[in-house]
Write an enzyme that holds these catalytic residues in place. Structure first.
Site, mmCIF file in Angstrom:
data_model
loop_
_atom_site.group_PDB
_atom_site.id
_atom_site.type_symbol
_atom_site.label_atom_id
_atom_site.label_comp_id
_atom_site.label_asym_id
_atom_site.label_seq_id
_atom_site.Cartn_x
_atom_site.Cartn_y
_atom_site.Cartn_z
ATOM 1 N N LYS A 230 -4.631 -22.851 3.189
ATOM 2 C CA LYS A 230 -5.083 -21.584 2.611
ATOM 3 C C LYS A 230 -6.589 -21.657 2.351
ATOM 4 O O LYS A 230 -7.057 -22.480 1.575
ATOM 5 C CB LYS A 230 -4.335 -21.306 1.312
ATOM 6 C CG LYS A 230 -2.817 -21.178 1.517
ATOM 7 C CD LYS A 230 -2.076 -20.883 0.238
ATOM 8 C CE LYS A 230 -2.184 -22.008 -0.767
ATOM 9 N NZ LYS A 230 -1.282 -21.832 -1.923
ATOM 10 N N THR A 276 -6.483 -12.630 -9.910
ATOM 11 C CA THR A 276 -5.719 -13.227 -8.808
ATOM 12 C C THR A 276 -4.756 -14.316 -9.292
ATOM 13 O O THR A 276 -4.319 -15.152 -8.508
ATOM 14 C CB THR A 276 -6.678 -13.839 -7.772
ATOM 15 O OG1 THR A 276 -7.528 -14.794 -8.433
ATOM 16 C CG2 THR A 276 -7.532 -12.765 -7.124
ATOM 17 N N GLY A 278 -1.638 -16.327 -9.935
ATOM 18 C CA GLY A 278 -0.319 -16.351 -9.301
ATOM 19 C C GLY A 278 -0.329 -16.184 -7.797
ATOM 20 O O GLY A 278 0.735 -16.109 -7.173
ATOM 21 N N THR A 279 -1.516 -16.185 -7.189
ATOM 22 C CA THR A 279 -1.597 -15.949 -5.748
ATOM 23 C C THR A 279 -0.801 -16.972 -4.940
ATOM 24 O O THR A 279 -0.029 -16.614 -4.039
ATOM 25 C CB THR A 279 -3.073 -15.981 -5.293
ATOM 26 O OG1 THR A 279 -3.801 -14.999 -6.015
ATOM 27 C CG2 THR A 279 -3.193 -15.706 -3.812
ATOM 28 N N GLY A 280 -0.975 -18.272 -5.237
ATOM 29 C CA GLY A 280 -0.306 -19.313 -4.459
ATOM 30 C C GLY A 280 1.198 -19.277 -4.613
ATOM 31 O O GLY A 280 1.940 -19.417 -3.622
ATOM 32 N N CYS A 281 1.682 -19.091 -5.844
ATOM 33 C CA CYS A 281 3.124 -18.997 -6.083
ATOM 34 C C CYS A 281 3.705 -17.804 -5.330
ATOM 35 O O CYS A 281 4.778 -17.887 -4.714
ATOM 36 C CB CYS A 281 3.410 -18.835 -7.577
ATOM 37 S SG CYS A 281 2.746 -20.140 -8.628
#
Length: 333
Positions: A230, A276, A278-281
């Site tokens: 990412k 932003t 919580g983007t990865g979860c």
């Protein structure tokens, strides 16, 4: 070194869930669901096509194994919101509890391995799963426990190797990194590290798109079938296109998905929104949801990227710090 399937070779966790059947795969006809011995431990139930008693079919079931975010922006809470938004039934195994808000993590307490194991067996042995997503695992003991449980499954597994929070608070013990490399990553259909997690796991520092291929190769060396590097943390002026020469794609959020043989460069507009959390979860859960619905890995990741891009664009202020992405952005039009 874990065994790595040859590029392009079929992999059990790449296959979509098998269609229909009220009975679990391999269960004798007439045996009630959830009875011990009606299938090998950890085997997924097939998706039902509707019961003979007139019950409607249920949506695909996806299990998240992760920590709680009391502020609701990341962790288990983000995972379950994402799953609901994408039409699957979300289930959870809680690994840790955090005191967390828009300003950071004020405290974290991991659960005993026995509690994590019991939650997992309770869900998988009765309800079954069509995909699993892992997030915060906190300690070496929990990483090892979860990796052992995942090794018994044949469904897609998305591993988000969470190391730190959005605010830089550590969420994984330093001594757990070795177990992530040797035990957890080999269970993954898709691993989804961000650039900080790539550096933690491999020592590769990514400063531009050209480095993303090296990062992917290094992560694949630990055994996942696919890796999604990412690039959202890359500076905007570093986003020159590795697949189309330098100088292209500035201002884009760029990710690289590869199995070591095929590359997929995924690009989306970079939104000027600081909220932003919580983007990865959210991205990892969206991938798991789409895999559970039967998409192949590249299509599942592409659809998940589209969903999380919209969630970032709609992210909203909450509290005095960094607010969450909006998991319900499609519902709000």
């Amino acid at each position: 070194m874990p065994h790595i399937p040859a590029p392009g070779a079929p992999h059990p966790r790449d296959l979509p869930p098998s269609p229909s059947a009220d009975q679990p795969s391999g269960a004798p006809e007439g045996r009630p669901s959830g009875v011990p011995g009606d299938r090998p431990p950890g085997t997924s139930r097939d998706l039902p096509s509707g019961g003979s008693d007139g019950r409607p079919p249920h949506p695909p079931c996806v299990l998240t194994v992760a920590g709680s975010d009391s502020g609701g922006g990341a962790g288990i809470q983000a995972d379950l919101k994402t799953m609901l938004a994408l039409g699957v039934h979300g289930m959870s195994v809680l690994t840790a509890v955090t005191a967390q808000n828009s300003l950071g993590v004020q405290g974290a307490w991991e659960l005993p391995a026995e509690a994590v194991r019991a939650q997992f067996r309770s869900v998988v042995d009765d309800i079954g799963v069509q995909a699993v997503k892992t997030g915060m695992l906190a300690s070496a003991e929990l990483v090892e426990t979860v990796a052992g449980l995942l090794a018994g499954l044949t469904v897609p597994v998305v591993v988000d190797p969470v190391g730190v929070s959005k605010h830089g608070d550590p969420l994984l013990a330093a001594e757990a990194l070795g177990v992530v490399r040797t035990a957890l990553l080999p269970t993954a259909t898709v691993a989804t590290p961000n650039l900080d997690e790539v550096a933690q796991l491999t020592g590769v520092r990514v400063t531009g798109e050209d480095d993303m291929r090296r990062a992917a190769e290094a992560v694949l060396g630990h055994g996942p079938r696919w890796v999604l590097i990412k690039g959202g943390h890359l500076p905007a002026d570093a986003a020159g296109r590795a697949d189309a020469g330098p100088g292209h794609g500035a201002g884009e959020a760029v990710d690289l998905l590869t199995d070591g043989g095929t590359e997929h460069w995924l690009r989306a507009p970079r939104h000027d929104n600081r909220h932003t959390h919580g983007t990865g979860c959210t991205l990892a859960s969206a991938i798991a949801a789409h895999l559970a619905r039967g998409l192949a890995v590249p299509e599942a990741v592409r659809a998940a990227k589209e969903y999380v891009t919209g969630a970032i664009a709609a992210g909203f202020a909450l509290g005095a710090g960094i607010g969450p992405v909006d998991h319900g952005w499609r519902l709000r039009g």
